[in-house]
Design a protein around this motif. Sequence first.
Motif, mmCIF file in Angstrom:
data_model
loop_
_atom_site.group_PDB
_atom_site.id
_atom_site.type_symbol
_atom_site.label_atom_id
_atom_site.label_comp_id
_atom_site.label_asym_id
_atom_site.label_seq_id
_atom_site.Cartn_x
_atom_site.Cartn_y
_atom_site.Cartn_z
ATOM 1 N N PHE A 28 51.498 -5.268 95.998
ATOM 2 C CA PHE A 28 50.888 -6.036 97.086
ATOM 3 C C PHE A 28 49.748 -6.952 96.640
ATOM 4 O O PHE A 28 49.023 -7.477 97.485
ATOM 5 C CB PHE A 28 50.369 -5.075 98.164
ATOM 6 N N ILE A 29 49.602 -7.174 95.347
ATOM 7 C CA ILE A 29 48.545 -8.082 94.878
ATOM 8 C C ILE A 29 48.668 -9.483 95.495
ATOM 9 O O ILE A 29 47.675 -10.056 95.946
ATOM 10 C CB ILE A 29 48.539 -8.152 93.330
ATOM 11 N N PRO A 30 49.884 -10.084 95.567
ATOM 12 C CA PRO A 30 49.986 -11.397 96.238
ATOM 13 C C PRO A 30 49.576 -11.341 97.711
ATOM 14 O O PRO A 30 48.915 -12.257 98.205
ATOM 15 C CB PRO A 30 51.472 -11.753 96.095
ATOM 16 N N TYR A 326 61.329 0.316 99.951
ATOM 17 C CA TYR A 326 60.597 0.619 98.735
ATOM 18 C C TYR A 326 61.354 0.239 97.466
ATOM 19 O O TYR A 326 60.753 -0.026 96.438
ATOM 20 C CB TYR A 326 60.240 2.108 98.686
ATOM 21 N N GLU A 327 62.688 0.231 97.517
ATOM 22 C CA GLU A 327 63.479 -0.105 96.335
ATOM 23 C C GLU A 327 63.622 -1.606 96.148
ATOM 24 O O GLU A 327 64.101 -2.056 95.111
ATOM 25 C CB GLU A 327 64.847 0.559 96.419
ATOM 26 N N ASN A 328 63.232 -2.390 97.118
ATOM 27 C CA ASN A 328 63.298 -3.848 97.020
ATOM 28 C C ASN A 328 61.879 -4.393 97.167
ATOM 29 O O ASN A 328 61.431 -4.685 98.264
ATOM 30 C CB ASN A 328 64.221 -4.403 98.110
ATOM 31 N N GLU A 329 61.187 -4.505 96.040
ATOM 32 C CA GLU A 329 59.776 -4.874 96.075
ATOM 33 C C GLU A 329 59.544 -6.265 96.659
ATOM 34 O O GLU A 329 58.602 -6.478 97.420
ATOM 35 C CB GLU A 329 59.185 -4.785 94.665
ATOM 36 N N SER A 330 60.384 -7.209 96.314
ATOM 37 C CA SER A 330 60.207 -8.583 96.799
ATOM 38 C C SER A 330 60.355 -8.653 98.316
ATOM 39 O O SER A 330 59.570 -9.327 99.002
ATOM 40 C CB SER A 330 61.224 -9.516 96.129
ATOM 41 N N LEU A 335 58.099 -9.038 103.777
ATOM 42 C CA LEU A 335 57.989 -8.525 105.142
ATOM 43 C C LEU A 335 56.539 -8.171 105.493
ATOM 44 O O LEU A 335 56.095 -8.379 106.630
ATOM 45 C CB LEU A 335 58.896 -7.310 105.321
ATOM 46 N N LYS A 336 55.817 -7.631 104.515
ATOM 47 C CA LYS A 336 54.407 -7.339 104.750
ATOM 48 C C LYS A 336 53.607 -8.628 104.971
ATOM 49 O O LYS A 336 52.657 -8.653 105.758
ATOM 50 C CB LYS A 336 53.823 -6.556 103.565
ATOM 51 N N LEU A 337 54.007 -9.687 104.295
ATOM 52 C CA LEU A 337 53.363 -10.985 104.504
ATOM 53 C C LEU A 337 53.655 -11.501 105.908
ATOM 54 O O LEU A 337 52.750 -11.994 106.610
ATOM 55 C CB LEU A 337 53.868 -11.980 103.457
ATOM 56 N N LEU A 338 54.902 -11.381 106.345
ATOM 57 C CA LEU A 338 55.263 -11.784 107.704
ATOM 58 C C LEU A 338 54.541 -10.936 108.751
ATOM 59 O O LEU A 338 54.193 -11.420 109.830
ATOM 60 C CB LEU A 338 56.772 -11.662 107.913
ATOM 61 N N ASN A 339 54.307 -9.673 108.409
ATOM 62 C CA ASN A 339 53.664 -8.756 109.344
ATOM 63 C C ASN A 339 52.249 -9.200 109.687
ATOM 64 O O ASN A 339 51.737 -8.866 110.765
ATOM 65 C CB ASN A 339 53.637 -7.340 108.735
ATOM 66 N N ARG A 340 51.601 -9.928 108.794
ATOM 67 C CA ARG A 340 50.246 -10.450 109.041
ATOM 68 C C ARG A 340 50.233 -11.974 109.132
ATOM 69 O O ARG A 340 49.193 -12.603 109.004
ATOM 70 C CB ARG A 340 49.287 -9.973 107.943
ATOM 71 N N PHE A 341 51.396 -12.553 109.373
ATOM 72 C CA PHE A 341 51.503 -14.009 109.488
ATOM 73 C C PHE A 341 50.729 -14.531 110.694
ATOM 74 O O PHE A 341 50.317 -15.689 110.730
ATOM 75 C CB PHE A 341 52.982 -14.399 109.578
ATOM 76 N N HIS A 342 50.506 -13.665 111.684
ATOM 77 C CA HIS A 342 49.792 -14.092 112.889
ATOM 78 C C HIS A 342 48.348 -14.507 112.598
ATOM 79 O O HIS A 342 47.726 -15.213 113.401
ATOM 80 C CB HIS A 342 49.798 -12.969 113.937
ATOM 81 N N ILE A 343 47.805 -14.094 111.451
ATOM 82 C CA ILE A 343 46.428 -14.476 111.106
ATOM 83 C C ILE A 343 46.334 -15.978 110.881
ATOM 84 O O ILE A 343 45.256 -16.572 111.041
ATOM 85 C CB ILE A 343 45.960 -13.688 109.860
ATOM 86 N N ILE A 344 47.465 -16.613 110.527
ATOM 87 C CA ILE A 344 47.477 -18.078 110.372
ATOM 88 C C ILE A 344 46.950 -18.741 111.644
ATOM 89 O O ILE A 344 46.246 -19.763 111.596
ATOM 90 C CB ILE A 344 48.908 -18.576 110.073
ATOM 91 N N ASN A 345 47.285 -18.169 112.785
ATOM 92 C CA ASN A 345 46.825 -18.710 114.059
ATOM 93 C C ASN A 345 45.299 -18.749 114.142
ATOM 94 O O ASN A 345 44.726 -19.640 114.783
ATOM 95 C CB ASN A 345 47.385 -17.856 115.208
ATOM 96 N N ASN A 346 44.631 -17.821 113.491
ATOM 97 C CA ASN A 346 43.177 -17.734 113.562
ATOM 98 C C ASN A 346 42.464 -18.616 112.543
ATOM 99 O O ASN A 346 41.236 -18.726 112.585
ATOM 100 C CB ASN A 346 42.728 -16.278 113.359
ATOM 101 N N ILE A 347 43.207 -19.222 111.627
ATOM 102 C CA ILE A 347 42.580 -20.094 110.636
ATOM 103 C C ILE A 347 43.074 -21.543 110.736
ATOM 104 O O ILE A 347 42.556 -22.417 110.040
ATOM 105 C CB ILE A 347 42.830 -19.582 109.204
#
Length: 371
Positions: A28-30, A326-330, A335-347
């Motif tokens: 999750f570094i990226p 867990y077996e598909n890291e990419s 999906l974790k990036l999409l899960n917090r994509f809503h923060i784009i709305n705040n910036i």
Amino acid sequence: MAMANILENIKFASSSFSDINTHFVHIFIPNIAFLAVYILIGIVGNSLVIYIYLRKMEKTTDNHFFIPCLAVGDMLACTVCSTAAIVMFFYYTNFTHEVTCKIMWYSMTWSASGAALILVFIAFQRYKKICQPFKPSTLLDRKLTIVICLYVSSTFVSSPLLYTSGLSHLTLEEGNKTITLHICERIRQDLREDWRINIALAFTGLEAFIVLSVATILTTLYLKVGLKLAKHLKTMSKKRKDGSNGNSQETESSSEVSTIKPGQSKSIRKKGTYKSFRHKREKFNQEHHYTYIFIAISGVCIVTYSPRLLLMILESVKENFWLSFYENESLLRFLKLLNRFHIINNIANPFLYAMFDKKFKAQLLQILQCK
């Protein structure tokens, strides 16, 4: 899920509790980098919005209350959601503080929903101003009180998370080896073991209903506003055509008319009418450019929150939803990036103001050039 699947993916000969968590931190570094950038942009951008609209521009309209107010809400939501997500990534499988987990999930929902409700209030204000300009409304006279009430409402809406969220303790076994993972989740594992899962699913349904209701209200109000503005522009265009066809009053003076050659009168009239129409259209667009900005902001809000809505439903109805990737890291990372994509709305708002508000852009350039 068999422990062997995870341990094989981690590629550690003797995996341990800390080994697994370290592995996921590397995955999750990226995501952590993106969230750190979100915090930086959110704080700097929204701070500039607050400073410029409160200190550098004349406070002549309601917009100069709503814009800084929304900026405060966005900065709060961006900072809280991004910080909480980063903490969860760093302690992805060894999150040991139950109360902290509950507070983070509660705070993320509270701050994000508060900012979204401000957008609904702004949409209502735009609707009243443009579609019902002569109908009195006492609500708009108590703007600050209403904003406070919106955040109080968000407090109650988010409160079930203090019950449903918490730590899931997942035991992985392979032969005689056992490792227990401690994951901070929106719906903790023990709720899924009996009838209490119905409470968690009901709350998910309520959250989904609120999100869809906000999207519907924003779309409906701005659709009416857009139709009203389009109708006004159509009326202006019709008047221009009538004027160019000679149905409006002549504007040329007698001395000017005497110098016009035969056949030139209609052409000059058309040019004058078009210039007048263009001037009126530019003035009209300038008067309503904040409405266009708020429509764009609301559109960004709806689009960026859609992935979170879908993933929230999936993680609620499917047990160990995130474990299945867990077996598909990419894919997990995406999906974790999409899960917090809503923060784009705040910036995104500072960029929209810089694009569509000439006065804000001018003040911003002065600050950046240290003038």
